[in-house]
Scaffold this active site. Structure first.
Site, short mmCIF file in Angstrom:
data_model
loop_
_atom_site.label_atom_id
_atom_site.label_comp_id
_atom_site.label_asym_id
_atom_site.label_seq_id
_atom_site.Cartn_x
_atom_site.Cartn_y
_atom_site.Cartn_z
N PHE A 1 -9.92 -47.40 8.02
CA PHE A 1 -9.36 -47.09 9.41
C PHE A 1 -10.23 -45.70 9.78
O PHE A 1 -9.43 -44.87 10.72
CB PHE A 1 -8.00 -46.38 8.60
CG PHE A 1 -8.28 -45.44 7.58
CD1 PHE A 1 -8.15 -44.38 7.75
CD2 PHE A 1 -7.88 -46.17 6.08
CE1 PHE A 1 -8.23 -43.38 6.72
CE2 PHE A 1 -7.74 -45.30 5.18
CZ PHE A 1 -8.03 -43.88 5.26
N HIS B 1 -2.38 -32.39 9.38
CA HIS B 1 -3.31 -32.32 8.33
C HIS B 1 -3.35 -31.02 7.34
O HIS B 1 -2.97 -29.88 7.96
CB HIS B 1 -4.71 -32.34 8.88
CG HIS B 1 -5.91 -32.16 8.03
ND1 HIS B 1 -6.37 -33.00 7.17
CD2 HIS B 1 -6.61 -30.96 7.38
CE1 HIS B 1 -7.20 -32.61 6.26
NE2 HIS B 1 -7.52 -31.24 6.74
N GLU C 1 -13.14 -26.74 5.72
CA GLU C 1 -12.78 -26.98 6.76
C GLU C 1 -12.55 -25.78 7.57
O GLU C 1 -12.64 -25.86 8.75
CB GLU C 1 -11.22 -27.87 6.62
CG GLU C 1 -11.64 -29.03 5.80
CD GLU C 1 -10.29 -29.95 5.51
OE1 GLU C 1 -10.39 -30.93 5.08
OE2 GLU C 1 -9.00 -29.29 5.43
N ASN D 1 0.83 -39.55 11.09
CA ASN D 1 1.66 -38.61 10.08
C ASN D 1 1.63 -37.10 10.55
O ASN D 1 1.99 -36.06 9.86
CB ASN D 1 1.20 -38.91 8.85
CG ASN D 1 -0.23 -38.57 8.72
OD1 ASN D 1 -0.99 -38.10 9.40
ND2 ASN D 1 -0.80 -39.02 7.51
N TYR E 1 -13.59 -35.43 8.99
CA TYR E 1 -13.03 -36.75 8.12
C TYR E 1 -14.24 -37.24 7.19
O TYR E 1 -14.00 -38.58 6.90
CB TYR E 1 -12.29 -37.71 8.68
CG TYR E 1 -10.68 -37.23 8.94
CD1 TYR E 1 -9.96 -36.97 8.07
CD2 TYR E 1 -10.13 -37.09 10.41
CE1 TYR E 1 -8.66 -36.35 8.15
CE2 TYR E 1 -8.96 -36.91 10.51
CZ TYR E 1 -7.90 -36.53 9.48
OH TYR E 1 -6.80 -36.30 9.74
N THR F 1 0.90 -38.60 2.11
CA THR F 1 0.03 -39.27 3.21
C THR F 1 1.07 -40.16 4.31
O THR F 1 0.79 -40.14 4.95
CB THR F 1 -1.17 -39.67 2.56
OG1 THR F 1 -2.02 -38.79 1.96
CG2 THR F 1 -2.18 -40.19 3.90
N LYS G 1 -1.77 -32.54 14.53
CA LYS G 1 -2.34 -33.62 15.04
C LYS G 1 -1.88 -34.13 16.55
O LYS G 1 -0.87 -33.57 16.78
CB LYS G 1 -2.70 -34.99 14.26
CG LYS G 1 -3.36 -34.58 12.82
CD LYS G 1 -3.14 -35.94 12.08
CE LYS G 1 -3.77 -35.79 10.65
NZ LYS G 1 -3.43 -37.16 9.80
P1 IDP Z 1 -4.00 -36.63 3.77
O1 IDP Z 1 -3.95 -36.49 5.37
O2 IDP Z 1 -2.66 -36.55 3.21
O3 IDP Z 1 -4.80 -35.65 3.05
P2 IDP Z 1 -6.16 -38.63 3.52
O4 IDP Z 1 -6.12 -39.77 2.34
O5 IDP Z 1 -7.39 -37.47 3.39
O6 IDP Z 1 -4.54 -38.12 3.64
O7 IDP Z 1 -6.24 -39.61 4.70
C1 IDP Z 1 -6.52 -38.67 6.06
C2 IDP Z 1 -5.74 -39.45 7.07
O8 IDP Z 1 -5.99 -40.72 7.44
C3 IDP Z 1 -4.30 -39.39 6.83
O9 IDP Z 1 -3.49 -38.37 7.22
C4 IDP Z 1 -3.78 -40.36 7.86
O10 IDP Z 1 -3.73 -39.98 9.08
C5 IDP Z 1 -5.04 -41.45 7.76
N1 IDP Z 1 -4.95 -42.60 6.67
C6 IDP Z 1 -5.00 -42.55 5.35
N2 IDP Z 1 -4.64 -43.88 4.84
C7 IDP Z 1 -4.44 -44.47 5.87
C8 IDP Z 1 -4.52 -45.89 5.95
O11 IDP Z 1 -4.16 -46.66 5.20
N3 IDP Z 1 -4.22 -46.43 7.33
C9 IDP Z 1 -4.51 -45.56 8.50
N4 IDP Z 1 -4.75 -44.43 8.34
C10 IDP Z 1 -4.82 -43.93 7.22
MG MG Z 2 -6.83 -35.63 3.13
#
Ligand code: IDP
Ligand code: MG
Length: 162
Positions: free
Chosen positions: A68, A126, A137, A123, A60, A102, A20
């Site tokens: 978010f 992806h 994807e 983080n 997404y 995550t 990212k």
């Molecule tokens: P993942 O990336 O581990 O698959 P997902 O639940 O698919 O996690 O969420 C996608 C992205 O959304 C996460 O990598 C993170 O950047 C963001 N995200 C997820 N949960 C939160 C949150 O509670 N607050 C802010 N951003 C979030």
């Molecule tokens: Mg995900």
């Protein structure tokens, strides 16, 4: 008729991995690629791209009801992303292990997010979360001709020869 090696390659699992904008800006491209490469997975597609907000929303789409979602899509489209496809036995599930939980506060040390990130909104990476999302994807980010099937000469040292 396909050579035995080509059959092996054609059956291999693939996953979509993206560094990212925060990972790119923090100079972590080589570090992240190296963790997948050293494991024994194979890079079969890579490009640098600034996704549009519309594209980020497509990527997404599963999260569109989450509070978010808007901020997340703004962020993904805020700068260059490294989009990749990695191939290998178990790469979808194990790729997620390499990445970590995550929320980096909950990621184990030794994982990419555990070692290199601090908060969930930044983080850095992806990874597809299952076979169906991996397929969707890869299709969203790459044209079929951008995926390269090839053998690595040392592959038998990763998988054995039978
Ligand atoms: P993942 O990336 O581990 O698959 P997902 O639940 O698919 O996690 O969420 C996608 C992205 O959304 C996460 O990598 C993170 O950047 C963001 N995200 C997820 N949960 C939160 C949150 O509670 N607050 C802010 N951003 C979030
Ligand atoms: Mg995900």
């Amino acid at each position: 008729m396909l050579q035995e090696q080509e059959v092996h390659a054609a059956e291999m699992e693939r996953t979509f991995i993206a560094i990212k904008p925060d990972g790119v800006q923090r100079g972590l491209i080589a570090e992240i690629i190296s963790r997948f490469e050293r494991k024994g997975f194979k890079l079969v597609a890579i490009k640098i791209v600034v996704p549009s907000k519309d594209f980020a929303q497509k990527h997404y789409h599963d999260l569109k009801e989450r509070p978010f979602f808007n901020g997340l899509c703004d962020f993904l489209s805020s700068g260059p992303v490294i989009a990749m496809v990695w191939e290998g036995e178990g790469v979808i599930k194990y790729g997620r292990k390499l990445i970590g939980a995550t929320d980096p506060q909950k990621s184990e040390p030794g994982t990419i997010r555990g070692d290199l990130a601090v908060v969930v909104g930044r983080n850095i990476i992806h990874g597809s979360d299952g076979p169906e999302t991996a397929q969707d994807e890869i299709k969203l980010w790459f044209k079929p001709e951008e995926l390269v099937s090839y053998m690595i000469s040392g592959e038998k040292w990763i998988y054995g020869d039978n």
